[in-house]
Design an enzyme around this catalytic site. Structure first.
Site, mmCIF file in Angstrom:
data_model
loop_
_atom_site.group_PDB
_atom_site.id
_atom_site.type_symbol
_atom_site.label_atom_id
_atom_site.label_comp_id
_atom_site.label_asym_id
_atom_site.label_seq_id
_atom_site.Cartn_x
_atom_site.Cartn_y
_atom_site.Cartn_z
ATOM 1 N N GLU A 101 22.571 -8.131 0.810
ATOM 2 C CA GLU A 101 21.709 -9.323 0.834
ATOM 3 C C GLU A 101 21.216 -9.657 -0.571
ATOM 4 O O GLU A 101 20.758 -8.776 -1.307
ATOM 5 C CB GLU A 101 20.529 -9.042 1.765
ATOM 6 C CG GLU A 101 20.161 -10.199 2.628
ATOM 7 C CD GLU A 101 21.231 -10.560 3.663
ATOM 8 O OE1 GLU A 101 21.998 -11.514 3.395
ATOM 9 O OE2 GLU A 101 21.291 -9.906 4.704
ATOM 10 N N HIS A 102 21.324 -10.941 -0.916
ATOM 11 C CA HIS A 102 20.953 -11.445 -2.244
ATOM 12 C C HIS A 102 21.771 -10.773 -3.349
ATOM 13 O O HIS A 102 21.333 -10.671 -4.489
ATOM 14 C CB HIS A 102 19.440 -11.302 -2.494
ATOM 15 C CG HIS A 102 18.640 -12.292 -1.693
ATOM 16 N ND1 HIS A 102 18.188 -13.479 -2.222
ATOM 17 C CD2 HIS A 102 18.257 -12.293 -0.399
ATOM 18 C CE1 HIS A 102 17.536 -14.158 -1.269
ATOM 19 N NE2 HIS A 102 17.569 -13.453 -0.160
ATOM 20 N N THR A 103 22.939 -10.339 -2.981
ATOM 21 C CA THR A 103 23.868 -9.795 -3.979
ATOM 22 C C THR A 103 24.909 -10.837 -4.380
ATOM 23 O O THR A 103 25.531 -10.697 -5.431
ATOM 24 C CB THR A 103 24.590 -8.556 -3.411
ATOM 25 O OG1 THR A 103 25.004 -8.852 -2.078
ATOM 26 C CG2 THR A 103 23.677 -7.342 -3.384
ATOM 27 N N ASP A 104 25.085 -11.879 -3.558
ATOM 28 C CA ASP A 104 26.214 -12.789 -3.834
ATOM 29 C C ASP A 104 26.042 -13.546 -5.154
ATOM 30 O O ASP A 104 26.962 -13.612 -5.974
ATOM 31 C CB ASP A 104 26.523 -13.735 -2.661
ATOM 32 C CG ASP A 104 25.411 -14.667 -2.218
ATOM 33 O OD1 ASP A 104 24.266 -14.523 -2.711
ATOM 34 O OD2 ASP A 104 25.694 -15.550 -1.372
ATOM 35 N N GLY A 139 18.784 -18.204 10.412
ATOM 36 C CA GLY A 139 19.376 -17.345 9.384
ATOM 37 C C GLY A 139 20.800 -16.956 9.716
ATOM 38 O O GLY A 139 21.333 -15.986 9.177
ATOM 39 N N LEU A 140 21.447 -17.706 10.604
ATOM 40 C CA LEU A 140 22.835 -17.406 10.969
ATOM 41 C C LEU A 140 23.784 -18.466 10.403
ATOM 42 O O LEU A 140 24.896 -18.636 10.872
ATOM 43 C CB LEU A 140 22.980 -17.318 12.494
ATOM 44 C CG LEU A 140 22.075 -16.284 13.172
ATOM 45 C CD1 LEU A 140 22.268 -16.307 14.683
ATOM 46 C CD2 LEU A 140 22.350 -14.880 12.636
ATOM 47 N N ASP A 153 27.917 -17.200 2.772
ATOM 48 C CA ASP A 153 27.944 -17.752 4.130
ATOM 49 C C ASP A 153 29.242 -18.524 4.396
ATOM 50 O O ASP A 153 29.889 -18.355 5.427
ATOM 51 C CB ASP A 153 26.743 -18.680 4.342
ATOM 52 C CG ASP A 153 25.427 -17.973 4.060
ATOM 53 O OD1 ASP A 153 25.413 -16.735 4.069
ATOM 54 O OD2 ASP A 153 24.426 -18.663 3.820
ATOM 55 N N SER A 192 23.722 -21.871 10.299
ATOM 56 C CA SER A 192 24.099 -23.049 11.086
ATOM 57 C C SER A 192 24.547 -24.180 10.164
ATOM 58 O O SER A 192 25.465 -24.937 10.500
ATOM 59 C CB SER A 192 22.924 -23.506 11.956
ATOM 60 O OG SER A 192 21.774 -23.702 11.164
#
Ligand code: GLA
Length: 394
Positions: free
Chosen positions: A45-48, A136-137, A184, A139
C-alpha cells in the site's frame, strides 16, 4: 456467502439487460459491451507511486459499459445509479474540472486519450456497476478501465495494457484531480482469474501469482466500513509529498531504492514524521516480496502475519487508518481471521480479512456486533475472489 448480484440486472429495471436498457434510452443497439473489475489490494500500500511493488487482484465485481459510436463529437452518458439522468457533453469542450460525479471517469479517459493523440469519437454510453462506490475497491478505475477498453477496441487504437494504464492514470491525476499511482488500473486491466498481480511499478512488469483461497480452506472477506474517502482530498497527496521529500533527502530516485537495512541511517537524516512515512514504504515493499515468496511455497495460509504487519504499519507509521478500519481489523483477527488489513488508499473504505471458511460466520457476526456497539454505520461484509481483468463481453 453473498455472491455478487448479476451486474447486468442488479441495478437495472427487473429483467432488463444492459443492451435492452441501452436501446430504450438511446433508440439503437450498442456497438458492444465491455466490463472491467474493481480490485482488492492483497498487500503493498502506497508503494506504487514510490516505484515499488504491489500485489492486488481483480475482483468478481465489475463495471460494465454499453457503448455506441456517434457520428459527431457529442457524448451522452447515463448510469443505472439513476442519479443524474443523461449527461450530455462534447469532446470539443473537455477540460479538467469540467465534469461532475461519475461522469468525471469516462470523460477523463476520453480527455486523456485525446491528449495522447487518439481520435476519440463521440459516444452514447450506459454504465452499470456492482463495485461498491467509495469503498476503496476502485469503483472509479473499474469505470475508467471499461471505458478505455471500449474506446481502444472501437477506434482500433491498438493501445497495449501498459499504455492504457498510463492513460487512465493521466485521467485520474489531471482530469479528476487525484494524484494516484498505477496499481488500481493495472489490477483491473491485467488481472486474471485465480491470480494476484505482482506488479513492479518501476517498469510495469507483471507476474501473475497463483492465489486461490478455496483450496486452502480460506475465504477473503471484504469489510466495507462505509466511511467514504476521496483521494482528491488532502490526505493522500500529503502522504505522497512526504515520500517525495524522503526520497529527495536520502538522495534516491524513489523510495523503492531504500532497503530495510538502510533505515537506521535514514533515521538520522529525516525528521520524525518523514522517517515514519519512509519506514512504512520501505518495510511494505519488503512485505510484498515476502508475500509473493510465501504464496509460491507454503500458500495463502502462511501470509496472515504479513497482512497484520502491513496494517500496523499503515496505522502507526503512515497514519492512514481510521477507528472503523482498526475495529474491523482487530475484531476480525480476534474472531478467527488469520490476517487482516485495511486495503486501498486509506482514510476510510474497506478492510480485508483472510479467514478460514469455518470461521467466516463468526467473523461476520463479531464485526457486525462490534460496529453496532460502537454506533458505527452498518458495515457491508462480503467475499471476493481473484477474477479476470477487463474485456469485451458482447
Ligand atoms: C489508491 C490509489 C493507488 C494506490 C493506493 C494505495 O488506491 O489509486 O494508486 O496508491 O491508493 O496503495
Amino acid at each position: 456467502m453473498n455472491p455478487p448480484a448479476d451486474p447486468l440486472t442488479a441495478n437495472a429495471p427487473a429483467g432488463a439487460t444492459l443492451a435492452t436498457r441501452f436501446r430504450q434510452e438511446f433508440d439503437d443497439a450498442p456497438d458492444g459491451i465491455w466490463q472491467a473489475p474493481g480490485r482488492v489490494n492483497l498487500i503493498g500500500e502506497h508503494t506504487d507511486y514510490n516505484e515499488g511493488f504491489v500485489l492486488p487482484f481483480a475482483i468478481d465485481r465489475t463495471a460494465r459499459v454499453a457503448v455506441r459510436v456517434r457520428p459527431d463529437s457529442s457524448v451522452r452518458l447515463l448510469s443505472t445509479y439513476g442519479d443524474q439522468g443523461v449527461v450530455s457533453s462534447s469532446l470539443d469542450n473537455l477540460e479538467p474540472g469540467s465534469a461532475k460525479g461519475w461522469t468525471k471517469y469516462p470523460l477523463g479517459v476520453m480527455w486523456a486519450l485525446k491528449q495522447r493523440g487518439v481520435d476519440v469519437p463521440g459516444v452514447d454510453l450506459l454504465l452499470d456497476s456492482n463495485v461498491p462506490l467509495g469503498a476503496g475497491l476502485s469503483s472509479s478505475h473499474a469505470i475508467e478501465c471499461a471505458v478505455i477498453s471500449a474506446i481502444n477496441d472501437l477506434t482500433g487504437a491498438g493501445l497495449q495494457p501498459q499504455e492504457m494504464v498510463l492513460a487512465t492514470q493521466r485521467a485520474e491525476n489531471d482530469f479528476v484531480g487525484a494524484p494516484t499511482g498505477i496499481m488500481d488500473q493495472s489490477a483491473s486491466l491485467r488481472g486474471s482469474e485465480g491470480h494476484a498481480v505482482f506488479l513492479d511499478c518501476r517498469d510495469q512488469n507483471v507476474r501473475l501469482v497463483p492465489f486461490e483461497t478455496q483450496p486452502a480452506g480460506l475465504v477473503m472477506l471484504v469489510i466495507d466500513t462505509k466511511v467514504s474517502h476521496s483521494h482528491a482530498d488532502g490526505g493522500y497527496a500529503s502522504r505522497r509529498a512526504s515520500c517525495e521529500l524522503g526520497a529527495e533527502v536520502l538522495g534516491v530516485k524513489a523510495l523503492r531504492d531504500v532497503q530495510v537495512a538502510d533505515l537506521a541511517e535514514a533515521n538520522g537524516l529525516l525528521d520524525v514524521v518523514t522517517f515514519r512515512r519512509v519506514r512504512h514504504v520501505v518495510t511494505e515493499n519488503a512485505r510484498v516480496l515476502q508475500t509473493v515468496e510465501l504464496l509460491a511455497g507454503a500458500g495463502p495460509a502462511a501470509i496472515g502475519s504479513l497482512l497484520d504487519a502491513s496494517h500496523a504499519s499503515m496505522r502507526d507509521d503512515f497514519e492512514i487508518s481510521c477507528p472503523e478500519l482498526d475495529l474491523a481489523v482487530d475484531t476480525a483477527r480476534a474472531s478467527g481471521a488469520i490476517g487482516a488489513r485495511m486495503t486501498g488508499g486509506g482514510f476510510g473504505g474497506a478492510a480485508i480479512a483472510l479467514t478460514p471458511a469455518s470461521a467466516e460466520q463468526s467473523v461476520r457476526d463479531a464485526v457486525a456486533t462490534a460496529f453496532a456497539d460502537a454506533r458505527y454505520k452498518v458495515p457491508d461484509i462480503f467475499t471476493v475472489s481473484p477474477a479476470a481483468g477487463a474485456r469485451r463481453i458482447a
